[in-house]
Design an enzyme around this catalytic site. Sequence first.
Site, short mmCIF file in Angstrom:
data_model
loop_
_atom_site.label_atom_id
_atom_site.label_comp_id
_atom_site.label_asym_id
_atom_site.label_seq_id
_atom_site.Cartn_x
_atom_site.Cartn_y
_atom_site.Cartn_z
N THR A 3 0.86 -1.19 0.00
CA THR A 3 0.00 0.00 0.00
C THR A 3 0.89 1.24 0.00
O THR A 3 1.77 1.36 0.85
CB THR A 3 -0.90 0.04 1.25
OG1 THR A 3 -1.56 -1.22 1.38
CG2 THR A 3 -1.94 1.14 1.13
N GLY A 6 1.67 8.71 -0.26
CA GLY A 6 2.19 9.87 -0.98
C GLY A 6 3.66 9.85 -1.31
O GLY A 6 4.14 10.66 -2.07
N CYS A 70 8.46 18.68 5.37
CA CYS A 70 8.68 18.40 3.95
C CYS A 70 7.33 18.28 3.25
O CYS A 70 6.57 17.36 3.52
CB CYS A 70 9.48 17.12 3.81
SG CYS A 70 9.90 16.79 2.11
N HIS A 78 2.86 9.08 6.95
CA HIS A 78 3.31 10.07 7.94
C HIS A 78 2.40 10.05 9.17
O HIS A 78 2.87 9.94 10.30
CB HIS A 78 3.32 11.46 7.30
CG HIS A 78 3.88 12.53 8.19
ND1 HIS A 78 5.22 12.63 8.46
CD2 HIS A 78 3.28 13.56 8.84
CE1 HIS A 78 5.43 13.68 9.26
NE2 HIS A 78 4.27 14.25 9.50
N TYR A 369 11.18 6.56 10.58
CA TYR A 369 12.53 6.51 9.98
C TYR A 369 12.86 5.04 9.74
O TYR A 369 13.82 4.51 10.26
CB TYR A 369 13.57 7.13 10.92
CG TYR A 369 13.48 8.62 11.14
CD1 TYR A 369 12.58 9.41 10.42
CD2 TYR A 369 14.30 9.25 12.06
CE1 TYR A 369 12.49 10.77 10.63
CE2 TYR A 369 14.22 10.61 12.28
CZ TYR A 369 13.32 11.38 11.57
OH TYR A 369 13.26 12.73 11.78
#
Length: 430
Positions: A3, A6, A70, A78, A369
Amino acid sequence: MKTRSGGHDYEGLSYVADRNFFILDLFNLRSINVSIEDETAWVQTGATLGELYYRIAEKSSTHGFPAGVCPTVGVGGHFSGAGYGNMMRKYGLTVDNIIDAEIVDVNGRLLNRESMGEELFWAITGGGGVSFGVVISYKINLVRVPASVTVFQVRRTSEQNVTDVAYRWLQVADKLDENLFIRMVFDVVNNTNGEKTIRASFPSLFLGNTTTLITIMDQSFPELGLKPSDCQEMNWTQSVLWYYNFPPGSPDSTLLSRTPRSLVHLKRKSDYVKKPISKQGLGFIFKKMVELERPGLTFNPYGGRMAEISEFAKPFPHRAGNIAKIQYALDWNENGVEAANRYINLTRVLHEYMTPFVSKFPREAFLNYRDLDIGVNHNGKNSFLEGTVYGVKYFKETNFKRLVKVKTIVDPDNFFRNEQSIPTLPFLRK
């Protein structure tokens, strides 16, 4: 199945695998509905942070959302992995401001917070949505931002008492006014004599004006020597563009671009700092960095709101007791496996060297991360044991166990899996 929302997947888990797979790409699911009246927004997971900020700014100059700096980062990964930004000391993480979600489960049902239940909602607000289903959208609480905020970027090198400034940052960064976020970034540059030296950069956001900021800095962090001429006042959306090094005066519409400004190969790793590092320790670290030349270190300050929220409130457990999170970063342009191995190894060497200075038992890491060095799951009969290796680092033991329990209930056959997904309990697997 992979999946993808962005973009900005550090280890490429949403579009790379060592076996046949297909991608469920959510990039067209990007509608954003902002309601300033009740200070909320529904945002689909294929949208980018830049698109979200732009849509908020269209309706209000005094609202924002505490997510990353960002603009091309995708909302789905995110948010679900507990993304953070420059306002986290004031407002916490993305997941601390999520109030509802829509997910398609393994049986193809579209569920919201009420119908999925609190356990699954908890899991997809920090545990990574991709292990539990396909998250379609999140409902978020917007936060208040001043009409004008202040930013600054101060740099110091070895010749400018960088060790003293860095040492002081470690003493105060998590204790400063919660409206103030000062990152500390170390990299290796050439000094005036052409020798390698350490440079520390301090890019910062203050939710207030220059006068108040200077007063705070003079009292709490005079070692940095901040002057009014270092500071710029602007609105919050412009501060995002400034932080991401867009040219001054770039229009807000710049946030709508879905193309990253640079495309490079990269490696990222993470650590958590719980005790201030001594000046001697900093000296050792700087010496090692100069020797390695390429890897950089970014320290993100905690404290403030981050220390007030329970480590069990969300899957993300790194709360009180952390001074800062470290991001290890190395970018390179050369193609090929040989170059990749060489540069990735440099980050591993620095990470290994940092062992005495960071969290222990477990050595904690940040899910967003992504770092396959800390453990990989082959999703076979040892899936639970393999998953525990990285799971405890990302979530600590209690939260990891709770995530496994949720996973076992909602996806018992482990359909939603990747190289670092949440495993199911072994004795309940069919």
